[in-house]
Design a protein around this motif. Structure first.
Motif, PDB file in Angstrom:
ATOM      1  N   THR A   4       0.828  -1.206   0.000  1.00  0.00           N
ATOM      2  CA  THR A   4       0.000   0.000   0.000  1.00  0.00           C
ATOM      3  C   THR A   4       0.860   1.253   0.000  1.00  0.00           C
ATOM      4  N   VAL A   5       1.887   1.274   0.871  1.00  0.00           N
ATOM      5  CA  VAL A   5       2.776   2.433   0.941  1.00  0.00           C
ATOM      6  C   VAL A   5       3.545   2.591  -0.365  1.00  0.00           C
ATOM      7  N   SER A 256      17.472  -9.231 -11.553  1.00  0.00           N
ATOM      8  CA  SER A 256      16.751  -8.097 -12.118  1.00  0.00           C
ATOM      9  C   SER A 256      15.259  -8.344 -11.994  1.00  0.00           C
ATOM     10  N   THR A 257      14.487  -7.259 -12.043  1.00  0.00           N
ATOM     11  CA  THR A 257      13.031  -7.367 -11.959  1.00  0.00           C
ATOM     12  C   THR A 257      12.375  -6.091 -12.465  1.00  0.00           C
ATOM     13  N   PRO A 258      11.194  -6.212 -13.092  1.00  0.00           N
ATOM     14  CA  PRO A 258      10.422  -5.037 -13.458  1.00  0.00           C
ATOM     15  C   PRO A 258       9.364  -4.700 -12.414  1.00  0.00           C
ATOM     16  N   ASP A 259       9.453  -5.312 -11.239  1.00  0.00           N
ATOM     17  CA  ASP A 259       8.491  -5.052 -10.163  1.00  0.00           C
ATOM     18  C   ASP A 259       8.623  -3.604  -9.690  1.00  0.00           C
ATOM     19  N   ASN A 260       7.626  -3.123  -8.977  1.00  0.00           N
ATOM     20  CA  ASN A 260       7.600  -1.747  -8.473  1.00  0.00           C
ATOM     21  C   ASN A 260       8.893  -1.424  -7.727  1.00  0.00           C
ATOM     22  N   PRO A 261       9.732  -0.531  -8.258  1.00  0.00           N
ATOM     23  CA  PRO A 261      11.028  -0.246  -7.618  1.00  0.00           C
ATOM     24  C   PRO A 261      10.885   0.299  -6.199  1.00  0.00           C
ATOM     25  N   LEU A 262       9.842   1.076  -5.952  1.00  0.00           N
ATOM     26  CA  LEU A 262       9.679   1.642  -4.612  1.00  0.00           C
ATOM     27  C   LEU A 262       9.288   0.574  -3.602  1.00  0.00           C
ATOM     28  N   ARG A 263       8.638  -0.462  -4.068  1.00  0.00           N
ATOM     29  CA  ARG A 263       8.355  -1.587  -3.171  1.00  0.00           C
ATOM     30  C   ARG A 263       9.661  -2.254  -2.748  1.00  0.00           C
ATOM     31  N   LEU A 264      10.569  -2.440  -3.703  1.00  0.00           N
ATOM     32  CA  LEU A 264      11.860  -3.038  -3.382  1.00  0.00           C
ATOM     33  C   LEU A 264      12.627  -2.153  -2.402  1.00  0.00           C
ATOM     34  N   LEU A 265      12.589  -0.846  -2.625  1.00  0.00           N
ATOM     35  CA  LEU A 265      13.290   0.083  -1.737  1.00  0.00           C
ATOM     36  C   LEU A 265      12.750  -0.037  -0.317  1.00  0.00           C
ATOM     37  N   LEU A 266      11.431  -0.095  -0.182  1.00  0.00           N
ATOM     38  CA  LEU A 266      10.829  -0.251   1.138  1.00  0.00           C
ATOM     39  C   LEU A 266      11.221  -1.585   1.767  1.00  0.00           C
TER      40      LEU A 266
END
Length: 439
Positions: A4-5, A256-266
């Protein structure tokens, strides 16, 4: 909650980024300030309240006069030194949680520049944590996360009450790398725009590494934990949060991944904060979907002619294979047989399980099962590791369940993930039953 965030931050980025892209200002330093400011705002929104954390810019220091290059964003705790007449700070590396190098566009040249720039932080950290004059009180972190990750990767207990157990060089190098990953700042390269394809991003990293084979600064701990280029990311499997088991000594370190980069950062930052402060179950939400990484780089520790180093292997993937690979998959607990279930239950009850226990061997023999097969299946769950003949749990909270279908499952349940999975599974079984179907 983490999804969600991440979606909220992505929405903010999508709204604000075009404003910066279309700004009439052509002054390069000012343009850089705008993108750094947006990154700082996103990071600040991502940090939990009440922990005394801040996002600042400035320099990392070892406390003895050595400084890194200028850093765009630092997530910090404690107190730093504000430089006179500026908004920049000097912050001790032991109190830096994450460092983010921001680029408007991240292509090959910017990737190389940012990689080298963030390595100045790693050099200071390595010198500080390896230094004999370091105050032992500065390193106030429990190393059990590193020991647990190592056990998950290798199926072997490395840290005992007597300290580090004897390990072959190849595994000892991995353990020490995991320790540095735990105490060092999470290094992130954040490119707002970048490569047009995942394959081009991967190729650029491989070419950069090939040009520097044999050079210092390109071992596993030198790589940033996360590199973002527009909608694509390269991420590290250091156990925080992503883990891959060693295969013939090879550590699949980068994917590597095309997943939401901000999700990975969190994921990276919140995992670190959870280790340091304990965030609680609510921060992780349902947590029933996991990333599927596309392997990029593998490392293996070696010794040749008395010299120690790392062997590296690149995993090529064409555009078609990358496009067809899944991005995420549904999480599932470990499905185990009755023999594994019984032994796991004993471990969960605090009992000792030894592979040379005559009673256990007799029981397994009566069931026509070999101890080596059971041991391998238990180690394969990554919930258990071996210390000699003894098997030990390596989880925070291992729990077991017998499903309505009669199947046996086991999982780490410290965040309530298994409970949520079972609740969803039972709900689906009821829905299918009401529709006249079956699982």
């Amino acid at each position: 909650m983490i999804r969600t965030v991440a979606d909220l931050l992505s929405g903010i980025l999508q709204d604000e980024l075009p404003k910066l892209d279309n700004a009439s200002v052509k002054h390069a330093p000012t343009i850089g300030d705008m993108y750094e400011g947006l990154s700082s705002a996103l990071l600040s929104r991502a940090l939990p309240d009440g922990l005394g954390l801040r996002v600042v810019s400035g320099f990392a220091s070892d406390g003895r006069g050595r400084l890194s290059g200028q850093l765009d964003c630092m997530v910090v705790r404690g107190e730093g030194e504000k430089l006179p007449y500026t908004n920049s700070y000097v912050w001790h590396v032991k109190d830096i949680i994450s460092v983010v190098e921001v680029k408007k566009n991240l292509h090959s040249a910017e990737l190389r520049d940012a990689f080298a720039h963030l390595n100045t932080v790693g050099e200071i950290e390595h010198a500080y944590y390896q230094g004999e004059d370091r105050d032992p009180g500065d390193l106030d972190r429990d190393i059990s996360p590193s020991a647990r990750t190592f056990a998950e990767m290798t199926g072997r207990i490395a840290w005992t009450s007597n300290g580090l157990a004897p390990l072959p060089y190849e595994q000892e190098a991995v353990f020490h790398a995991l320790l540095m990953e735990q105490v060092s700042a999470i290094r992130v390269i954040l490119g707002m725009h970048g490569f047009k394809s995942e394959r081009a991003f991967r190729t650029s990293m491989i070419e950069y590494l090939e040009q520097n084979i044999g050079n210092n600064g390109f071992g596993p701990t030198s790589f940033p934990q996360l590199i973002i280029s527009g909608g694509y990311s390269l991420a590290k499997t250091n156990g925080r949060p992503f883990m891959t088991p060693l295969v013939d000594g090879w550590w699949r370190l980068y994917f590597s991944t095309p997943d939401n980069p901000l999700r990975l950062l969190l994921e990276f930052i919140w995992t670190r904060l959870d280790e340091m402060y304990g965030l609680g179950d609510s921060f992780w939400g349902e947590d029933l979907e996991t990333e599927v990484g596309r392997a990029l780089l593998s490392f293996r520790a070696i010794r040749v002619d008395g010299k120690a180093g790392w062997e590296v292997q690149a995993h090529e993937a064409n555009a078609e294979a990358l496009k067809g690979a899944p991005v995420t998959e549904q999480w599932s607990p470990e499905f185990v047989g009755k023999e594994e279930f019984v032994l796991l239950a004993q471990l969960c009850q605090g009992k000792t399980v030894r592979c040379d226990d005559p009673k256990m061997l007799s029981w397994l023999e009566s069931r026509g099962v070999q101890i080596d097969d059971v041991r391998d299946r238990l180690l394969g769950t990554h919930l258990v590791a071996a210390s000699g003949q003894e098997l030990r749990l390596i989880t925070k909270k291992c729990q077991l369940a017998i499903l309505p279908t009669g199947e046996y499952v086991a999982a780490e349940n410290s965040t309530g993930r298994l409970d949520r999975w079972i609740a969803r599974r039972i709900e689906r079984l009821r829905e299918r039953a009401s529709d006249g179907g079956s699982e």
